[in-house]
Design a protein around this motif. Structure first.
Motif, PDB file in Angstrom:
ATOM      1  N   GLU A  81       4.830   9.341  -5.103  1.00  0.00           N
ATOM      2  CA  GLU A  81       3.756   9.998  -5.848  1.00  0.00           C
ATOM      3  C   GLU A  81       4.283  10.889  -6.963  1.00  0.00           C
ATOM      4  OE1 GLU A  81       3.206  13.671  -2.675  1.00  0.00           O
ATOM      5  OE2 GLU A  81       1.635  12.189  -2.871  1.00  0.00           O
ATOM      6  N   GLY A  89       9.293  -0.221  -5.160  1.00  0.00           N
ATOM      7  CA  GLY A  89       8.404   0.819  -4.652  1.00  0.00           C
ATOM      8  C   GLY A  89       8.545   2.096  -5.431  1.00  0.00           C
ATOM      9  N   TRP A 103       4.782   4.253  -1.972  1.00  0.00           N
ATOM     10  CA  TRP A 103       4.007   3.038  -2.160  1.00  0.00           C
ATOM     11  C   TRP A 103       4.954   1.853  -2.308  1.00  0.00           C
ATOM     12  CZ3 TRP A 103       5.224   0.442  -6.519  1.00  0.00           C
ATOM     13  CH2 TRP A 103       5.699   1.169  -7.607  1.00  0.00           C
ATOM     14  N   GLY A 135       0.814  -1.206   0.000  1.00  0.00           N
ATOM     15  CA  GLY A 135       0.000   0.000   0.000  1.00  0.00           C
ATOM     16  C   GLY A 135       0.842   1.247   0.000  1.00  0.00           C
ATOM     17  N   ALA A 136       0.188   2.375   0.255  1.00  0.00           N
ATOM     18  CA  ALA A 136       0.861   3.666   0.300  1.00  0.00           C
ATOM     19  C   ALA A 136       1.040   4.079   1.752  1.00  0.00           C
ATOM     20  CB  ALA A 136       0.042   4.712  -0.444  1.00  0.00           C
ATOM     21  N   ASP A 151       4.659  -2.617  -2.894  1.00  0.00           N
ATOM     22  CA  ASP A 151       3.770  -3.730  -3.207  1.00  0.00           C
ATOM     23  C   ASP A 151       4.474  -5.031  -2.873  1.00  0.00           C
ATOM     24  OD1 ASP A 151       1.416  -4.893  -4.042  1.00  0.00           O
ATOM     25  OD2 ASP A 151       1.471  -4.030  -6.039  1.00  0.00           O
TER      26      ASP A 151
END
Length: 157
Positions: free
Chosen positions: A109, A106, A58, A51-52, A60
């Protein structure tokens, strides 16, 4: 990593729904990648999940370990695989699955993407170097990781 992970736990608080290791999922990921991933990366994502973080960073990870999911996370073809051949000034390293290829872990933004550059011994994850796409070229990501931790610390205050 225990000290850093403990500090991040202080800043981020206890996770809501994660917080336990999933060795089977990491084994499937490492088999797909044909390398071992750094232990601190796996420990952090085992604790907090994908998630962020603060809407900024972020990350994953596999959640079901299926071949489809692993291919979505770390594609073996297409995309970036051969960018190092077409623009070696910007991409001096190959991308996974090429030998020694970068593995995405990762991003931010603003479009910055973070990668692991596997060391010569792909089964010794502590040799992996973090790199980022901050700016026009890949650069060592050590300072960015510290900056990200400092940013999380400031936002937690």
């Amino acid at each position: 990593m225990a000290g850093t992970l403990d500090r991040l736990k202080e800043l981020l608080g206890e996770p809501n729904s994660w917080g336990w290791a999933r060795p089977r999922l990491w084994e499937a990921a490492e088999e797909h990648l044909d390398i071992r991933l750094p232990a601190d990366y796996k420990a952090f994502l085992d604790l907090y999940g994908p998630g962020a973080f603060d809407g900024f960073l972020w990350m994953d990870r596999p959640v079901d370990g299926t071949a489809h999911e692993l291919e979505r996370l770390w594609p073996r073809s297409g995309g970036k695989c051969d960018l190092h051949l077409t623009d070696p000034g910007r991409y001096p390293f190959p991308f996974h699955p090429r030998p020694g290829g970068l593995i995405e872990w990762g991003g931010e933004e603003d479009g910055t993407v973070y990668y692991f550059l596997p060391g010569p011994n792909t089964h010794c994850p502590d040799e992996a170097r973090p790199l980022s796409t901050g700016g026009d070229a890949l650069t060592p990501a050590g300072d960015e990781r510290r900056t990200t931790v400092r940013g999380l610390e400031r936002r937690a205050r």
